[in-house]
Structure formats: structure tokens, C-alpha cells
Design an enzyme around this catalytic site. Structure first.
Site, PDB file in Angstrom:
ATOM      1  N   HIS A 198       3.478  -1.448  -3.953  1.00  0.00           N
ATOM      2  CA  HIS A 198       3.373  -2.369  -2.687  1.00  0.00           C
ATOM      3  C   HIS A 198       2.342  -1.490  -1.506  1.00  0.00           C
ATOM      4  O   HIS A 198       1.879  -2.191  -0.875  1.00  0.00           O
ATOM      5  CB  HIS A 198       4.239  -2.968  -2.162  1.00  0.00           C
ATOM      6  CG  HIS A 198       5.167  -2.320  -1.194  1.00  0.00           C
ATOM      7  ND1 HIS A 198       6.538  -1.525  -1.850  1.00  0.00           N
ATOM      8  CD2 HIS A 198       5.371  -1.653   0.037  1.00  0.00           C
ATOM      9  CE1 HIS A 198       7.219  -0.870  -0.865  1.00  0.00           C
ATOM     10  NE2 HIS A 198       6.340  -0.749   0.175  1.00  0.00           N
ATOM     11  N   ASP A 232       7.710  -1.268  -8.694  1.00  0.00           N
ATOM     12  CA  ASP A 232       7.083  -1.116  -7.723  1.00  0.00           C
ATOM     13  C   ASP A 232       6.695   0.483  -7.521  1.00  0.00           C
ATOM     14  O   ASP A 232       7.025   1.259  -6.524  1.00  0.00           O
ATOM     15  CB  ASP A 232       8.186  -1.277  -6.484  1.00  0.00           C
ATOM     16  CG  ASP A 232       7.644  -1.361  -5.172  1.00  0.00           C
ATOM     17  OD1 ASP A 232       6.296  -1.427  -4.951  1.00  0.00           O
ATOM     18  OD2 ASP A 232       8.274  -1.059  -4.007  1.00  0.00           O
ATOM     19  N   SER A 312       7.535   4.155   2.982  1.00  0.00           N
ATOM     20  CA  SER A 312       7.513   3.602   1.341  1.00  0.00           C
ATOM     21  C   SER A 312       6.824   4.540   0.407  1.00  0.00           C
ATOM     22  O   SER A 312       5.645   4.720   0.826  1.00  0.00           O
ATOM     23  CB  SER A 312       6.636   2.238   1.169  1.00  0.00           C
ATOM     24  OG  SER A 312       7.446   1.249   1.799  1.00  0.00           O
TER      25      SER A 312
END
Length: 459
Positions: A198, A232, A312
Site C-alpha cells: 500500500h 500487502d 508501514s
């Protein structure tokens, strides 16, 4: 690759003369009359008489060659020297039709050589560990030994070990002035970096610019080797990263609840930030994403180490300096996940390093990742702990072949309890396509065992 031929040595053979004749006489041409001659007698200074036509010589040698001249016979070599080769016959005129044929053949050979050269080049590139796929995640390119001893397991020691291997990811794309920022870490010695899908998904889709920023602020242009929205995860490559130290990879299966861990990344764009906490839970089923099309299902390591937007893709590290997970999501008071308006409330989630290794290896081998499927739709909205209800079974799928039916409730997979649809999806995705797993199913109040051989899709 990450590819000899031998030729003649070029030496010139000499015709053997053999031993000298008995009696001290010198060797003479076969047509000449023998005459006494001492071994130390002076050799004649004038050219000897031409030899007769050699035995086996094709007819016409020494005759008129068609140009008004006669080809001379070879002259005798001085004693002890090899015979000279006869002069080459003059060339005739090349037919005109031959030139187009030669030209066409040269073109074909040239094209074939170019294709072959391209193939060899690509093979060499694959073996060199560039961004091209084909080599996989080699055991000789990753670190697994813990860099720190148990007694040295402090947050400060972990930070000193991991900060040089942790990077910031800057992804710019059309429609966003500042783009997205995230984190990552050096996966191997060949210049590959792991991050979350992402973080780079929009830039990769829009041909945006992606850069890797090291601890000192140096920026390197990066390319996407491959992405997996399902897990992801994404793998990036930058040539300059080959000189950076890879992070050591550990095992999330060896973690204990309550064990200390460290999260490293760039929260809110603040590069090289270190936070610490503990393992709050293991094998926590978590889903991320805003829709069914981009949802990722994670069998996560839960931690209370402070994780915020920008973390992230960064590493979650044990106190021996080994990466045990990739920080990917946080719970928020609004029920959202990482990337929303809210920040850390002490509930963060990381993708287990075991899944990272499997997916990264697939990406580095083929440019994409595969995941297991059964070919059935399950309810994901109801989370009452009663199990995963199957809503639909598609034709010609592993679920149909195993005999699953709509309305079945899956309560366990390989003996491990399943509480809801998300837990079932996460449990399935911890396996690999082609594996056979056992479902415990409740149908019409009766419990039964059903074996399902997992199918495969790409994503």
C-alpha cells in the site's frame, strides 16, 4: 549470471625428413642420379632442378592456368627444411546470383546472433542479482544469524544494528503533491528492499517515481520488482542499495507473548525513528484495505510498540537484532487501520517474517506472488465466534471437489479453531497452493472432516 571455446593452436607442422641414409650419402630427389657427397660438403648455391609432379597431384597442375601463363612446379627446399606450400590457384569470377544469397544469409545470421546475444545478456543479468526476476531469495544472499547476543539485547544495541539497514520510501504519483511515504528494510545483499504494497501501489499503477532514502538522507531511484496486494508486500530494487548491509531475518514462530520488540521506520515522515514495546499477541487475524478488491488478510504479530502512518513496511525486530515482522497496520478508535487520520493507540500489527520470505522469494523468481484459494465465498461480517459460514461454492473448484456446500460452517482448520470468515481466510493463506488441509465442518448439526487441496491464484 546471476556465463569457452578452444581453437587451433596455430602451430605449423613440418614434414619429417627421417633419418639420414646409411653410408653417409645425402638424401637426393627421387629423379636425380645419386652422387657422392660428404655431410660437411658445401650445399649448392644455385636453385635445384624443379621437382616432378608430386604423387597424387590432380591432373593439370603445372599446366596452362587459362591466363597465358604456366603455374610453376614447387621448388625444392634446402636440405633440412620443410617443403613450401604450392601457390594458390587464381580465383575465377564469382557468379552474380551468389551475392544476394550471401547478403540474405548474412542478415539471417546477424538477426540470430542478436537474439542469442540478448538471451545471454538477460541470463547474465539474472545471475548478477539485478532487478530482473529469476534468481529467488537465495540463502547465500540473506542473513539469518542473530547479530546480538542475548546479554546484549538492549533497545540501543538493536537500533545501532538495524538503523543502517532500514530505509524510508518516498512514492510520488499524479494527483498527489507529496505522494506517500513509508518504510522498508534491506532484504538481501543484491539491492532488494521490502516494504508494504500500500506504500507504493498508487505510484506503481500510475508510473510514478519511487525513491529509497537511506539513514544519511541519500536518495536512490528505485523500481518495483513485484507486488502482492493479497499479502500487502512489495519488493523494490535500487543498484546503490547493493552496498548496504542486509537486515538479519529471524522467526516470528519463536516469539513469546510479552517478549520485547523494537519498531523502526519513518512515522509521519520522520526518518530513522525507533520505538519499543512488547509482543501483545500472536497469530492475530487482521484485515486491511478499504474494499474487497484491495483487502489484505494478515495472521499478524500484535505489538504495543508505537507505530504510526509512515511506519508501514518497516521492520519489527526482536532483541537479538533479527527482523520478525513487517509493520503494516494499526487499530484506531474509529475502527480504521494504518493510514487513517488517527495515530497510535498501542495496537499495531506486523506481517510475520515467514510469510515475507515466501512472498519475496516468489516475487524475485517470477515477478509476482501466488496465494492459496478454495473457490468458495464466506461471510466476513459476522464475528460471533461460531465459525466461518460458507455462502457459495463455485463449480470446478477445490471446495466443490472436496464436497463442501453452501451453509457449511467451518469451525477448525488442521485442528486449529476458526472463529469467523476472516480467521478462515487468514488460516488458509498461511499455507501454500497444492497443500491438502483438513476442515472441520458442521452441516445440519453434524460435525465432519473434509480434506481440501488448495488451488492457486496470483495477487
Amino acid at each position: 549470471m546471476n556465463d569457452e571455446q578452444a581453437g587451433p593452436d596455430g602451430t605449423e607442422e613440418t614434414r619429417p625428413l627421417g633419418p639420414a641414409p646409411a653410408g653417409g650419402d645425402s638424401w637426393v630427389p627421387p629423379t636425380a642420379q645419386p652422387r657422392p657427397m660428404q655431410w660437411d660438403a658445401p650445399r649448392p648455391t644455385s636453385a635445384p632442378t624443379p621437382y616432378p609432379q608430386p604423387f597424387g597431384q590432380a591432373p593439370g597442375y603445372g599446366q596452362d592456368q587459362g591466363f597465358g601463363q604456366t603455374q610453376p612446379y614447387p621448388q625444392a627446399a634446402p636440405y633440412g627444411q620443410p617443403y613450401p606450400a604450392p601457390p594458390a590457384a587464381p580465383r575465377g569470377r564469382v557468379p552474380g546470383w551468389l551475392w544476394p544469397l550471401v547478403t540474405a544469409l548474412a542478415l539471417v545470421v546477424g538477426v540470430a546472433g542478436g537474439v542469442l546475444g540478448s538471451i545471454v545478456h538477460d541470463e547474465l543479468q539474472e545471475g548478477s542479482g539485478s532487478s530482473l526476476v529469476g534468481s529467488g531469495l537465495g540463502e547465500d544472499t540473506v542473513r539469518t544469524e542473530p547479530p546480538l547476543e542475548v546479554d546484549d539485547g538492549t533497545v540501543a544495541a538493536v537500533a545501532q544494528e538495524l538503523l543502517p539497514s532500514t530505509v524510508q520510501i518516498a512514492a510520488e504519483y499524479e494527483g498527489e503533491a507529496n505522494g506517500a511515504t513509508g518504510s522498508g528494510f534491506v532484504l538481501d545483499s543484491r539491492g532488494h528492499v521490502v516494504t508494504n504494497n500500500h506504500v507504493v501501489a498508487d505510484a506503481a499503477s500510475d508510473d510514478g517515481a519511487i525513491q529509497i532514502v537511506d539513514q544519511d538522507g541519500n536518495r536512490y531511484d528505485a523500481e518495483v520488482v513485484g507486488r502482492s496486494p493479497v499479502y500487502d508486500l512489495a519488493v523494490l530494487y535500487a543498484e546503490e542499495v547493493e552496498g548496504m548491509k542486509p537486515a538479519a531475518l529471524g522467526a516470528s514462530t519463536e516469539l513469546l507473548v510479552g517478549e520485547g520488540v523494537v519498531a523502526i521506520g519513518s512515522p509521519l515522515g520522520l526518518r530513522a525513528t525507533v520505538t519499543a514495546g512488547i509482543v501483545s499477541a500472536l497469530q492475530r487475524p487482521v484485515t486491511t484495505g478499504d474494499s474487497a478488491n484491495d483487502s489484505s488478510y494478515i495472521n499478524a504479530v500484535q505489538t504495543d510498540a508505537a507505530i504510526n502512518p509512515g511506519n508501514s513496511g518497516g521492520p519489527l525486530v526482536n532483541l537479538r537484532g533479527q527482523v520478525v515482522g513487517v509493520n503494516s497496520a494499526i487499530a484506531t478508535t474509529g475502527g480504521g487501520m494504518l493510514g487513517g487520520e488517527s495515530g497510535n493507540i498501542g495496537v499495531g500489527f506486523a506481517i510475520p517474517i515467514e510469510q515475507v520470505r515466501v512472498t519475496a522469494d516468489q516475487i524475485l523468481r517470477t515477478g509476482k506472488a501466488s496465494y492459496p484459494v478454495i473457490g468458495a465465498q464466506v461471510q466476513t461480517g459476522r464475528r460471533d465466534g461460531s465459525g466461518a459460514t460458507i455462502e457459495e461454492v463455485l463449480d470446478d473448484t477445490p471446495a466443490a471437489e472436496a464436497g463442501l456446500e453452501a451453509g457449511d460452517v467451518v469451525v477448525a482448520v488442521d485442528g486449529e479453531r476458526v472463529t469467523d470468515g476472516i480467521a478462515l481466510i487468514v488460516s488458509i493463506r498461511t499455507h501454500q497452493p497444492g497443500e491438502t488441509i483438513a476442515f472441520t465442518v458442521v452441516r445440519d448439526g453434524d460435525e465432519r472432516k473434509v480434506e481440501v487441496t488448495l488451488g492457486s491464484e496470483t495477487g
